[in-house]
Design an enzyme around this catalytic site. Structure first.
Site, mmCIF file in Angstrom:
data_model
loop_
_atom_site.group_PDB
_atom_site.id
_atom_site.type_symbol
_atom_site.label_atom_id
_atom_site.label_comp_id
_atom_site.label_asym_id
_atom_site.label_seq_id
_atom_site.Cartn_x
_atom_site.Cartn_y
_atom_site.Cartn_z
ATOM 1 N N ASN A 85 0.846 -1.196 0.000
ATOM 2 C CA ASN A 85 0.000 0.000 0.000
ATOM 3 C C ASN A 85 0.881 1.246 0.000
ATOM 4 O O ASN A 85 1.943 1.287 0.647
ATOM 5 C CB ASN A 85 -1.012 -0.002 1.145
ATOM 6 C CG ASN A 85 -0.424 -0.187 2.520
ATOM 7 O OD1 ASN A 85 0.631 -0.780 2.678
ATOM 8 N ND2 ASN A 85 -1.108 0.323 3.521
ATOM 9 N N GLU A 115 0.341 5.216 0.606
ATOM 10 C CA GLU A 115 -0.610 6.241 1.052
ATOM 11 C C GLU A 115 -0.192 7.626 0.576
ATOM 12 O O GLU A 115 0.912 7.819 0.039
ATOM 13 C CB GLU A 115 -0.724 6.188 2.585
ATOM 14 C CG GLU A 115 -1.249 4.829 3.035
ATOM 15 C CD GLU A 115 -1.566 4.749 4.516
ATOM 16 O OE1 GLU A 115 -1.107 5.613 5.293
ATOM 17 O OE2 GLU A 115 -2.274 3.801 4.887
ATOM 18 N N CYS A 129 -4.029 0.645 -2.642
ATOM 19 C CA CYS A 129 -3.913 -0.586 -1.854
ATOM 20 C C CYS A 129 -2.798 -1.471 -2.402
ATOM 21 O O CYS A 129 -2.452 -1.402 -3.588
ATOM 22 C CB CYS A 129 -5.212 -1.381 -1.903
ATOM 23 S SG CYS A 129 -6.598 -0.603 -1.085
ATOM 24 N N GLU A 171 -2.941 -4.559 -3.109
ATOM 25 C CA GLU A 171 -3.426 -5.451 -4.180
ATOM 26 C C GLU A 171 -3.360 -4.759 -5.539
ATOM 27 O O GLU A 171 -2.908 -5.331 -6.525
ATOM 28 C CB GLU A 171 -4.873 -5.869 -3.905
ATOM 29 C CG GLU A 171 -5.058 -6.702 -2.653
ATOM 30 C CD GLU A 171 -5.285 -5.867 -1.399
ATOM 31 O OE1 GLU A 171 -4.723 -4.745 -1.296
ATOM 32 O OE2 GLU A 171 -6.012 -6.327 -0.511
ATOM 33 N N CYS A 194 -10.323 -4.772 -0.503
ATOM 34 C CA CYS A 194 -11.452 -3.829 -0.519
ATOM 35 C C CYS A 194 -12.265 -4.030 -1.803
ATOM 36 O O CYS A 194 -11.834 -4.708 -2.742
ATOM 37 C CB CYS A 194 -10.945 -2.389 -0.398
ATOM 38 S SG CYS A 194 -10.275 -1.709 -1.924
ATOM 39 N N CYS A 254 -10.518 -3.125 -5.098
ATOM 40 C CA CYS A 254 -9.503 -4.107 -5.513
ATOM 41 C C CYS A 254 -10.158 -5.381 -6.038
ATOM 42 O O CYS A 254 -9.658 -5.999 -6.981
ATOM 43 C CB CYS A 254 -8.567 -4.429 -4.352
ATOM 44 S SG CYS A 254 -7.428 -3.077 -3.992
HETATM 45 N N1 THU Z 1 -5.233 -1.579 2.535
HETATM 46 C C1 THU Z 1 -4.670 -2.348 1.568
HETATM 47 O O1 THU Z 1 -3.615 -2.019 1.031
HETATM 48 N N2 THU Z 1 -5.290 -3.493 1.238
HETATM 49 C C2 THU Z 1 -6.375 -4.002 1.875
HETATM 50 O O2 THU Z 1 -6.845 -5.074 1.509
HETATM 51 C C3 THU Z 1 -6.983 -3.269 2.965
HETATM 52 C C4 THU Z 1 -6.497 -1.883 3.153
HETATM 53 C C5 THU Z 1 -4.524 -0.375 2.970
HETATM 54 C C6 THU Z 1 -5.127 0.933 2.548
HETATM 55 C C7 THU Z 1 -4.565 1.856 3.612
HETATM 56 O O3 THU Z 1 -3.266 2.256 3.229
HETATM 57 C C8 THU Z 1 -4.437 0.993 4.844
HETATM 58 O O4 THU Z 1 -4.465 -0.352 4.370
HETATM 59 C C9 THU Z 1 -5.536 1.196 5.872
HETATM 60 O O5 THU Z 1 -6.782 1.038 5.318
#
Ligand code: THU
Length: 136
Positions: free
Chosen positions: A46, A48, A57, A59, A91, A94
């Site tokens: 991920n 941000e 994300c 994925e 999510c 994704c």
């Molecule tokens: N996140 C992912 O990268 N994948 C997931 O399946 C769930 C959430 C990340 C997004 C964000 O950077 C952090 O997790 C908190 O939601």
């Protein structure tokens, strides 16, 4: 190699990928590892942003990296969220993106650790998939 060994190996790669996570806002690292048809594994984490909604994300980072490297069909996906108390599935966004490149029977393994992980098919996570007829 058995499916179990393969999942464990794939999960390990997802866990390693989570170490590259850029998550200074959520402090919630996630790593993803995609298995290609030829055995290649492509990972993502991920990423941000201070404009929170721009976060990508793990994925989707893995999917977009794989496509950029010439892969368009995926065989399995592992997702590691080492700080989670329970298995965190992909999510909704994704799941939609994954269905573009992976069939409904694609196994998705996810958890904070391999021992606490669960395996579902993409079809279980995203049933009644939207139309594919628009593509070639
Ligand atoms: N996140 C992912 O990268 N994948 C997931 O399946 C769930 C959430 C990340 C997004 C964000 O950077 C952090 O997790 C908190 O939601």
């Amino acid at each position: 190699m058995t499916d179990t060994n393969r999942f464990e190996e794939l999960f390990k790669k997802a866990l390693e990928a989570s170490e590259n996570s850029y998550s200074p806002y959520s402090h919630f690292p996630v790593g993803a590892a995609l298995l290609m048809e030829d055995g290649t594994v492509i990972t993502g984490c991920n990423v941000e942003n201070r404009s929170y909604g721009l976060t990508n994300c793990a994925e989707r980072t893995a999917v977009f990296t794989a496509v950029a490297r010439g892969y368009k069909t995926f065989r399995a996906l592992a997702i590691a969220a080492p700080k989670a108390d329970y298995p965190v599935g992909p999510c909704g966004a994704c799941r939609q993106v994954l269905t573009e490149f992976a069939p409904q029977d694609t196994p998705v393994i996810f958890g904070p650790s391999y021992e606490k992980s669960v395996v579902k098919t993409l079809g279980e996570l995203y049933p009644f998939d939207s139309l594919h007829e628009l593509g070639d």
